[in-house]
Design an enzyme around this catalytic site. Structure first.
Site, PDB file in Angstrom:
ATOM      1  N   ASN A 148      75.577  40.282  75.275  1.00 19.66           N
ATOM      2  CA  ASN A 148      76.409  40.387  76.142  1.00 19.66           C
ATOM      3  C   ASN A 148      76.232  39.931  77.403  1.00 19.66           C
ATOM      4  OD1 ASN A 148      78.490  43.076  75.985  1.00 19.66           O
ATOM      5  ND2 ASN A 148      76.773  43.894  76.124  1.00 19.66           N
ATOM      6  N   CYS A 161      79.784  44.380  68.012  1.00 19.85           N
ATOM      7  CA  CYS A 161      80.745  44.012  69.057  1.00 19.85           C
ATOM      8  C   CYS A 161      81.901  43.697  67.545  1.00 19.85           C
ATOM      9  CB  CYS A 161      80.567  42.679  69.158  1.00 19.85           C
ATOM     10  SG  CYS A 161      82.107  42.267  70.300  1.00 19.85           S
ATOM     11  N   GLY A 162      83.033  44.108  67.932  1.00 19.15           N
ATOM     12  CA  GLY A 162      84.263  45.442  66.985  1.00 19.15           C
ATOM     13  C   GLY A 162      84.848  43.148  67.044  1.00 19.15           C
ATOM     14  N   GLU A 200      84.767  46.178  80.332  1.00 20.39           N
ATOM     15  CA  GLU A 200      83.626  46.350  79.247  1.00 20.39           C
ATOM     16  C   GLU A 200      82.015  46.355  79.784  1.00 20.39           C
ATOM     17  OE1 GLU A 200      82.325  43.585  75.767  1.00 20.39           O
ATOM     18  OE2 GLU A 200      84.804  43.819  75.421  1.00 20.39           O
ATOM     19  N   ARG A 201      81.276  47.215  79.537  1.00 18.17           N
ATOM     20  CA  ARG A 201      79.669  47.125  79.869  1.00 18.17           C
ATOM     21  C   ARG A 201      78.927  46.179  79.158  1.00 18.17           C
ATOM     22  NH1 ARG A 201      75.410  51.229  76.960  1.00 18.17           N
ATOM     23  NH2 ARG A 201      76.044  49.684  75.147  1.00 18.17           N
ATOM     24  N   CYS A 241      88.907  44.361  73.549  1.00 20.93           N
ATOM     25  CA  CYS A 241      87.395  44.956  72.718  1.00 20.93           C
ATOM     26  C   CYS A 241      87.990  45.797  71.646  1.00 20.93           C
ATOM     27  CB  CYS A 241      87.124  46.205  73.851  1.00 20.93           C
ATOM     28  SG  CYS A 241      85.481  46.678  72.915  1.00 20.93           S
ATOM     29  N   GLY A 242      86.920  44.702  70.571  1.00 21.48           N
ATOM     30  CA  GLY A 242      87.600  45.582  69.335  1.00 21.48           C
ATOM     31  C   GLY A 242      87.122  46.890  68.605  1.00 21.48           C
TER      32      GLY A 242
HETATM   33  N1  LIG Z   1      79.671  45.799  75.464  1.00 25.22           N
HETATM   34  C1  LIG Z   1      80.141  45.765  74.715  1.00 25.22           C
HETATM   35  C2  LIG Z   1      79.139  45.193  73.216  1.00 25.22           C
HETATM   36  C3  LIG Z   1      80.595  44.194  72.820  1.00 25.22           C
HETATM   37  C4  LIG Z   1      82.421  45.225  72.779  1.00 25.22           C
HETATM   38  C5  LIG Z   1      83.370  44.300  72.319  1.00 25.22           C
HETATM   39  N2  LIG Z   1      83.874  42.902  72.864  1.00 25.22           N
HETATM   40  C6  LIG Z   1      83.961  44.660  70.492  1.00 25.22           C
HETATM   41  O1  LIG Z   1      84.233  44.057  70.496  1.00 25.22           O
HETATM   42  O2  LIG Z   1      83.371  45.722  70.176  1.00 25.22           O
HETATM   43  C7  LIG Z   1      78.694  46.669  74.747  1.00 25.22           C
HETATM   44  O3  LIG Z   1      78.246  46.617  75.909  1.00 25.22           O
HETATM   45  O4  LIG Z   1      79.311  48.293  74.452  1.00 25.22           O
END
Ligand SMILES: N[C@H](CCC[C@H](N)C(=O)O)C(=O)O
EC number: 5.1.1.7
Length: 258
Positions: A65, A74-75, A188-189, A198-199
């Site tokens: 991240n 990360c999708g 987003e975390r 966010c995928g």
């Molecule tokens: N920030 C998310 C990870 C990336 C998710 C996001 N960028 C995606 O496309 O799935 C987490 O720490 O759970």
């Protein structure tokens, strides 16, 4: 020798991607990763992705991240690293690679990438919505209008509320447009802000909408600020399987790390 980086974006979720097959990148230097992701002092990105060799599969994906910490799946990053692997000539149109949540298949056609996501066994009821893990943890709640929400404020309140322990969760706000179409915004975390898409979050929202009978279709379109994503899946006695996340993944530029 300076290290080349590639900037990709998947429906507005943007990433620094590095070919780390020679294992030269320092994964433990959190400050360095945070600096690279900084939108003023660095390249700027929601996350940083390393492509490494794998004994049997085409490659291995490691995701960080923007806060510099290695994270869950990360999708959108999985879709972008597939396009990157094609750009490097590692793959043609299909691939199997390993990420932190297991093995993923993906298919690339022009700038569209379909990524198979891990199966989802449980959708849990939580305070104000639903909770499920699609490779990353996601809180999903339905709103009448998402455009006017203060996502950074509301998202942070839920993410840091203790509802999801120390680890917290990503937070998704979903508005129904029709039986198969929803609009969504995500806090987003690990970015600790709203991202343009966010995928794993879009995947969670699509499954959550089907689970709560808001949609009767196993093929759902989610409109995000960064563009449209499609999620298809099969409802089975074990939950949700054969889950595919499809959308654009685009190379933006490349450069040399100083
Ligand atoms: N920030 C998310 C990870 C990336 C998710 C996001 N960028 C995606 O496309 O799935 C987490 O720490 O759970």
């Amino acid at each position: 020798m300076a290290q080349t980086f590639y900037k990709y974006q998947g429906t507005g979720n943007d990433f620094i991607i590095i070919d780390n097959r020679l294992l030269k990148f320092d994964k433990n230097n959190t400050k360095h990763i945070t600096g690279l992701c900084d939108r003023r002092f660095g390249i700027g990105a929601d996350g940083l992705i390393l492509l490494e060799n794998h004994d049997e599969l085409d490659f291995k994906m490691i995701y960080f991240n923007a806060d510099g910490n290695e994270s869950s799946m990360c999708g959108n990053g999985g879709r972008c690293i597939t396009a990157f692997a094609k750009q490097l000539g590692i793959i043609e149109k299909t691939t199997s690679f390993e990420a932190i949540d297991g093995i993923h298949d993906a298919v690339i056609e022009d700038d569209m990438v379909s990524l198979q996501m891990q199966n989802v066994a449980n959708v849990l009821v939580t305070k104000g919505g639903l909770f499920l893990d699609t490779g990353s943890p996601h809180h999903v709640q339905i709103e009448h209008r998402v455009d006017h929400l203060n996502v950074d404020k509301l998202g942070a309140e839920i993410r840091f509320s203790g509802l999801y322990g120390e680890a917290g969760s990503n937070v998704n706000f979903v508005e129904q447009l029709d039986d198969t179409t929803f609009k969504m915004r995500t806090y987003e975390r690990g970015v600790e802000a709203e991202t343009l898409s966010c995928g794993t979050g879009v995947t969670a929202a699509a499954i959550a909408m089907y689970h709560s009978n808001k949609s009767s279709e196993e093929n759902i379109t989610i409109k995000t600020k960064g563009g449209n994503l499609n999620v298809s899946f099969k409802k089975t006695d074990n939950g949700f399987e054969n889950i595919w996340l499809t959308g654009k993944a685009t190379f933006v530029f490349k450069g040399e790390l100083s």
